[in-house]
Design a protein around this motif. Sequence first.
Motif, short mmCIF file in Angstrom:
data_model
loop_
_atom_site.label_atom_id
_atom_site.label_comp_id
_atom_site.label_asym_id
_atom_site.label_seq_id
_atom_site.Cartn_x
_atom_site.Cartn_y
_atom_site.Cartn_z
N LYS A 38 0.84 -1.19 0.00
CA LYS A 38 0.00 0.00 0.00
C LYS A 38 0.88 1.25 0.00
O LYS A 38 1.97 1.26 0.57
CB LYS A 38 -0.90 0.02 1.23
N LYS A 39 0.40 2.29 -0.64
CA LYS A 39 1.18 3.52 -0.75
C LYS A 39 1.44 4.13 0.62
O LYS A 39 2.52 4.67 0.86
CB LYS A 39 0.44 4.51 -1.65
N ASP A 40 0.49 4.04 1.53
CA ASP A 40 0.67 4.59 2.87
C ASP A 40 1.83 3.90 3.59
O ASP A 40 2.61 4.54 4.29
CB ASP A 40 -0.60 4.42 3.69
N GLU A 41 1.93 2.59 3.42
CA GLU A 41 2.99 1.84 4.07
C GLU A 41 4.36 2.22 3.50
O GLU A 41 5.34 2.34 4.24
CB GLU A 41 2.74 0.34 3.88
N VAL A 42 4.42 2.43 2.20
CA VAL A 42 5.68 2.83 1.56
C VAL A 42 6.10 4.22 2.05
O VAL A 42 7.27 4.45 2.37
CB VAL A 42 5.55 2.81 0.02
N GLU A 43 5.15 5.13 2.15
CA GLU A 43 5.45 6.48 2.62
C GLU A 43 5.91 6.46 4.08
O GLU A 43 6.83 7.17 4.46
CB GLU A 43 4.24 7.39 2.46
N TYR A 44 5.27 5.62 4.90
CA TYR A 44 5.67 5.49 6.30
C TYR A 44 7.11 4.98 6.40
O TYR A 44 7.92 5.51 7.16
CB TYR A 44 4.71 4.55 7.03
N MET A 45 7.43 3.94 5.63
CA MET A 45 8.78 3.37 5.69
C MET A 45 9.83 4.32 5.13
O MET A 45 10.96 4.34 5.60
CB MET A 45 8.82 2.04 4.93
N SER A 46 9.47 5.11 4.14
CA SER A 46 10.44 6.03 3.56
C SER A 46 10.78 7.17 4.51
O SER A 46 11.86 7.74 4.43
CB SER A 46 9.93 6.59 2.24
N ALA A 47 9.88 7.48 5.44
CA ALA A 47 10.12 8.56 6.40
C ALA A 47 10.68 8.06 7.72
O ALA A 47 10.99 8.87 8.59
CB ALA A 47 8.82 9.32 6.65
N LEU A 48 10.86 6.77 7.89
CA LEU A 48 11.34 6.23 9.17
C LEU A 48 12.66 6.82 9.64
O LEU A 48 12.77 7.21 10.79
CB LEU A 48 11.46 4.70 9.09
N PRO A 49 13.67 6.91 8.81
CA PRO A 49 14.94 7.46 9.31
C PRO A 49 14.84 8.93 9.70
O PRO A 49 15.65 9.43 10.46
CB PRO A 49 15.91 7.29 8.14
N LEU A 50 13.84 9.62 9.19
CA LEU A 50 13.72 11.05 9.44
C LEU A 50 12.85 11.37 10.64
O LEU A 50 12.94 12.44 11.22
CB LEU A 50 13.14 11.74 8.20
N ASN A 51 11.97 10.45 11.04
CA ASN A 51 11.04 10.69 12.14
C ASN A 51 11.73 10.48 13.48
O ASN A 51 12.33 9.46 13.72
CB ASN A 51 9.83 9.76 12.05
N GLU A 52 11.56 11.45 14.37
CA GLU A 52 12.05 11.31 15.74
C GLU A 52 10.92 10.92 16.67
O GLU A 52 11.12 10.65 17.84
CB GLU A 52 12.67 12.64 16.21
N GLU A 53 9.68 10.93 16.16
CA GLU A 53 8.52 10.64 16.97
C GLU A 53 8.33 9.15 17.13
O GLU A 53 9.02 8.35 16.54
CB GLU A 53 7.27 11.23 16.28
N THR A 54 7.31 8.76 17.92
CA THR A 54 6.98 7.36 18.06
C THR A 54 6.27 6.87 16.82
O THR A 54 5.94 7.66 15.92
CB THR A 54 6.08 7.14 19.29
N ASP A 55 5.99 5.62 16.79
CA ASP A 55 5.35 4.99 15.64
C ASP A 55 3.99 5.62 15.35
O ASP A 55 3.15 5.73 16.24
CB ASP A 55 5.19 3.48 15.93
#
Length: 59
Positions: A38-55
């Motif tokens: 799903k596109k949402d899952e791809v966008e979430y994974m692509s931003a993982l290294p940049l996010n300092e927040e929780t899941d």
Amino acid sequence: MFKQFLDRVDGNQGYLITSLGIFLVFFILVGIYLLTMKKDEVEYMSALPLNEETDERGS
């Protein structure tokens, strides 16, 4: 090319065919998985290294 390679290896053709089969099956399955994500899952994974927040998905 493959014919010459198989002719030079006597007695180990089963290992060659098996390893080639495992290699192809693995990459075909990974390709299918990536194409069906799903596109949402791809966008979430692509931003993982940049996010300092929780899941963001709540886990």
